[in-house]
Design an enzyme around this catalytic site. Sequence first.
Site, PDB file in Angstrom:
ATOM      1  N   SER A 242      43.765   2.998  30.417  1.00  0.00           N
ATOM      2  CA  SER A 242      43.575   1.960  31.427  1.00  0.00           C
ATOM      3  C   SER A 242      42.638   2.476  32.521  1.00  0.00           C
ATOM      4  O   SER A 242      41.523   2.894  32.221  1.00  0.00           O
ATOM      5  CB  SER A 242      44.935   1.539  31.957  1.00  0.00           C
ATOM      6  OG  SER A 242      44.878   0.314  32.639  1.00  0.00           O
ATOM      7  N   ASP A 334      44.465  -7.113  24.086  1.00  0.00           N
ATOM      8  CA  ASP A 334      44.645  -6.561  25.424  1.00  0.00           C
ATOM      9  C   ASP A 334      44.402  -7.659  26.452  1.00  0.00           C
ATOM     10  O   ASP A 334      43.293  -8.201  26.540  1.00  0.00           O
ATOM     11  CB  ASP A 334      43.659  -5.393  25.615  1.00  0.00           C
ATOM     12  CG  ASP A 334      43.938  -4.578  26.870  1.00  0.00           C
ATOM     13  OD1 ASP A 334      44.548  -5.110  27.825  1.00  0.00           O
ATOM     14  OD2 ASP A 334      43.521  -3.406  26.903  1.00  0.00           O
ATOM     15  N   HIS A 369      47.707  -3.802  25.474  1.00  0.00           N
ATOM     16  CA  HIS A 369      47.109  -2.825  26.374  1.00  0.00           C
ATOM     17  C   HIS A 369      47.801  -1.467  26.353  1.00  0.00           C
ATOM     18  O   HIS A 369      47.164  -0.417  26.397  1.00  0.00           O
ATOM     19  CB  HIS A 369      47.155  -3.409  27.790  1.00  0.00           C
ATOM     20  CG  HIS A 369      46.511  -2.544  28.832  1.00  0.00           C
ATOM     21  ND1 HIS A 369      45.142  -2.377  28.928  1.00  0.00           N
ATOM     22  CD2 HIS A 369      47.036  -1.807  29.829  1.00  0.00           C
ATOM     23  CE1 HIS A 369      44.869  -1.572  29.934  1.00  0.00           C
ATOM     24  NE2 HIS A 369      45.998  -1.210  30.504  1.00  0.00           N
TER      25      HIS A 369
END
Lengths: 435, 483
Positions: A242, A334, A369
């Site tokens: 991330s 995601d 994600h």
Amino acid sequence: MDRKQYCVKLSVQPSRGLMDEKFIVLVQNALPGSQLTIRALHQCEDGHSWEAFGHYTADTTGTINVSEDPSIGGTYSGVEQMGLLWSFRPIPGSKSGLRMRKKNIQTPMEVTISVYQGHQTEGFADLVPLSGVAVERWYMAPGVRRIPVTEGGLTAALFLPSGPGPFPGLLDLWGGGGQLVEYRAALLASHGFASMAIDYLTAKITMETGKMVDNQYFETAYRVLQQHPQVCGSKIAMIGLSFGTSITLKMAVYSEVIKLSAAVCISGSHVQPVDGSVEEILRFFQKNGEKTRFSEKNEVIWRDLLLPIPTDPSLKVNVGRLQCPLLLVVGEDDQNWPSQESALDIKEMMARAGNSHLLTVLSYPNAGHLIEPPYTPHARSSTLKTVEIEEKVMCLWGGQTVEHSRAQEDAWKKMVVFLKENLYGGRNPTSFSHL
Amino acid sequence: MSGVVIYYSKSLCTKNQECGILFVRDLKSPALIPTQGKPILQGRPNWHLCRLFSAMTQVVPPILSVTPSRALVDEKFKVLVENLPPGYPVTVRSLHNSEDKHDWEAYGHYVSDHSGVVSVSEDLSYGGTYTGKEPMGLLWSMRPVPGSRPGLRLRKMNVCTPMLVTISVHSGHEGFRDQAPLASVLTERWYMAPGIQRITINEQGVQGTLFIPPGPGPFPGLLDMWGGGGGLLEYRAALLASHGYVSLALDYLGFDQESENLELKYFETAFNIIKDHPQVMSDRVGIFGLSLGSLVAVTLAAYSTIIKPCCIVCISSNHYYPAQGSTVASRFEGVTRQLYKARVNEDNQVIWKGVGLEFITDPSNIAEVGRINCPTLLVNGCDDQNWPTVETAEDVARLMREAGKEHLLSRLAYPDTGHLIEPPFSPHFRATTFVIHSSKEKVLLLWGGKTKPHSDAQEDSWRKILSFLQFHLYCGPCLKAKI
């Protein structure tokens, strides 16, 4: 009561395993053809209970082998050797938005696996199982040492594998939620990498001064790792998830101090103001805040904040200048970051620059994600408090549980191989006499 | 090549530039103590230990892995070395520091394949403490390191912690000890599975330790007894609990004066403590004994009118039971008094087998094993030098056959195997120091056995014992004749 009931034997091997090791769950001595439920129960550190279960039918010898036999119902179905772990979900009645994450990695995750008569779906607390065993799942292998790191103003933890070393090093970064997240670094140390987990958003120095860390913070971390007598200073990699990807790519390309042997970027993007500090990058995201969308369940979708992928080169890390192998891990569902679009753009930029031989992209349909170590339960959404906003929101991460879990298992395996090849492999010396 | 660490001023070293001074490790030290970048010379706050770029520091060591890294003592592991040069000779070594502070080791000599891999489970050891394809050789061939005093025996007393073994890989074959290892990992070997409860028993005069498996139960039970050395050994009971049996490790010789007067009653009380436990299936309690413990098992099965074991396992069988005497110790006194006659070999090791053989040839000295009514498993070593266990087993078979009970009996006899048939992968002890319970005299007792066949016997017999117990205590109908 049928005497046979009491003779059901349940075993899990190994009973103490690492988090990424598979186990074999075996039921023996059941009544042939009987219907049984195998259930896993775990109470996590914040007190919430999680369960997973499968419905089975004992064969003619009264045996069920979870790695060979199909579950015909429950929280997973089909032949799923590790389904009892990856399909964990909060027990009915729990509050929403939970995510399972271990903070104290020096103790194991304790799971109770039990077998019940019949195909049960609820009310397990009121049932007496036929048999139950305790299983331990560890992030740290025996002999792995945890060393807190505070020099140079760092808030970090170094995990050293057992043995004399020297070991290749790894800098481990998580994302916008901040905190010092140690479990992945601990697990990678169990695979032979001296891994340093770094808190760079809620570091002690930030909490005390109110100021975000600058780019030198990461260079300090690199130096501390490199200078450690048990670390092979010329073999250091960085892994980011991330927002951690943003830092990793920036350091890999622009830092004069950090020279990486490899980089792993999970669920992230190269889009950022190129000369920006951590604070400036965060402000850049906030500026696009109005692109935030909401699902019909009112979950926050942030993937559009960085879309469309800019053409302005000052807004993207110039990956064409990358000199080390890069592994990108992308979940195609995601909902938090535009990782798939970013991966495509990175690919194009590197093709144009002529360094695409360094790039490997692992792209998983229906994965979200949060691509975590294998068998971590999938959280399609969870409550999140980031450093940018004060109150908690319900964040949509994306992903469908089965595909997401497969992606985690596959990506981890390939990631460890990638790291081993780039940090351990290559030159095979003809002797060790100089060591 | 040993060396010295050179310190230098931080100001000489600017980022990313080679400083030109060679960093060399002192290879004699087994472990490096990390300085974590802190100043290490007092009074010189700017001096730091720093590593340099040189050809040497760019080479990474081999990757050593042991899977699983945490296991029960009877589970196998895979030891793998990767990233070696191809065709490279190495020694893989295990090292364990016991609770009584002795070092035990085992090692095998290997050569890596074309891809630089050594797999202990697949490859052949060319020499060391074991040879050939031996996945578990690093455990069962352990022996005290050179220079240790003779007669040592390895036994875990605290079963709540694992046995820690360091597996390491070294360059070369001969003289591998002269250099620091290339890599090492720590592995844990457990007697207790997670979730097992350990409870001290001290009731109705009975002393021991009870192990209860996790889960609701109820479970079958086992009374577990060791031999004439006395004391309370918990490890086998803990391991049996890890396999699903409520197991009581019984202390029956030497915990106080009263133990001299132990009659059958003591053992019956202990058996009932298990039987009456709320988590135990009362008609599924068996008895497990080694050496003197197997004598107790046999006499309980033959003579007790109070308890009825569901099955019995006797390792290194003993059926010496003269009419005179009411306790374990007093009946054995006849033998004990004759032990001075025992032969002593040229290594000063005492062989009790001959003395025992004399006694058991007299039929009035033998337990009436024809009265046994439950499935019985006898496990013996053909090279047992401590007691005539094979002759005992033959005798038991004859007597049970004459009584029409032959169908209850199973016998395992292993060639070149000694008296101390322990759980798998335990090191083999051909002779160890033994304190005689009554006289407190220390002798070097010869148990017998040759290491490789003895270790094979331990592995094979354990599997068969577990299978026997599972059949009779978990599935089969109780008290019926079926093996």
